[in-house]
Design a protein around this motif. Structure first.
Motif: not given
Length: 274
Positions: A86-90, A2-6, A37-39
């Motif tokens: 929360d930084g790497d998780i939104l 996996v190479t995705a930034h977001t 990772i964003v939801s």
């Protein structure tokens, strides 16, 4: 690999159901590989199923908040905010809150000027704090259909001036109590909370796009002194303005943009330049 930034996980009315194992594993793998990772809305259920929200504060649409909390008790579910960074998780509430969150991401990655230009194209407010309540009377903050439609642009054009709640109320011929009620309905904030947010937002833009000194930016944003600007900016962003400017120019935008601390509406001006 996996190479995705977001990675953004959307939601749908079906999302709170059983999560596809391959989707859950893909999201977990992306996070393990370093992706942000964003939801959006009910997409938080996918993140929770992947174990990414354990021990973290997160949100989702208020319709699903109780279910998310019951199904994943290790997640600190906050049903009263637009989004949580929360930084790497939104995570965000409904779809419109997801747009607010995405504008926040653009601001983090590309700066205030780009985010504000995108907001204008979308006819959206340029910045709504993640901690703003999901339940706000649905009055347009950009249009002409509310009592503050003329006042808000005027204030933004006069941020360098000493402004109190009394001053704002007089300008629109309201009592301070009536003005505060309209501000809460339109912006979800007290007048001084909103004013401070605008000043910090302008400081963001000037730090990114100008060569003004911190003292000059403090004067132009109505903060008065560099010390006052540093105090409010650090509280809102998590780092002092000098450090933020250096990080932005180095392409190292801070991971988090924390919401402005709550300021009480007492009718007094924020510190101003003499």
């Amino acid at each position: 690999m996996v190479t995705a930034h977001t990675v953004i996980v959307p939601g749908s009315p079906n999302t709170p159901g059983k999560q596809p194992a391959d989707l859950v594993e893909a999201v977990r793998a992306a996070h393990d590989a370093g992706a942000r990772i964003v939801s959006v809305c009910a997409g938080a259920f996918v993140l929770a199923a992947a174990g990414l929200l354990d021990g973290r504060r997160a949100t989702t649409h208020w319709l699903y908040a109780d279910l998310l909390a019951a199904r994943y008790p290790h997640v600190n579910v906050d049903p009263d905010v637009l989004y949580v960074d929360d930084g790497d998780i939104l995570t965000s509430a409904g779809k419109l809150a997801g747009i607010d969150m995405c504008l926040h991401l653009v601001r983090l990655d590309y700066g205030a000027a780009v985010a504000n230009d995108l907001a204008r194209r979308l006819i959206m407010p340029p910045l709504r704090d993640g901690d703003q309540a999901q339940f706000i009377t649905p009055l347009a903050t950009q249009g002409i259909d509310h009592a503050l439609a003329e006042l808000l642009p005027w204030v933004k054009a006069h941020l360098d001036e000493p402004l109190t709640v009394v001053d704002l109320a007089r300008r629109v011929n309201m009592s301070t109590r009536t003005l505060s009620r309209h501000f809460n309905a339109v912006t979800g904030k007290t007048p001084l909370q909103w004013l401070l947010t605008q000043r910090i937002q302008q400081a963001h833009e000037l730090l990114e796009t100008s060569t003004y000194s911190i003292e000059q930016i403090a004067a132009q944003t109505g903060m008065g002194t560099a010390a006052t600007l540093r105090r409010h900016f650090s509280r809102a962003v998590g780092m002092p303005p000098d450090a933020y400017r250096r990080a932005f120019r180095a392409g190292q935008v801070p991971v988090k943009f924390r919401p402005v601390a709550q300021q009480e509406s007492r009718g007094e001006a924020l510190p101003q330049a003499s």
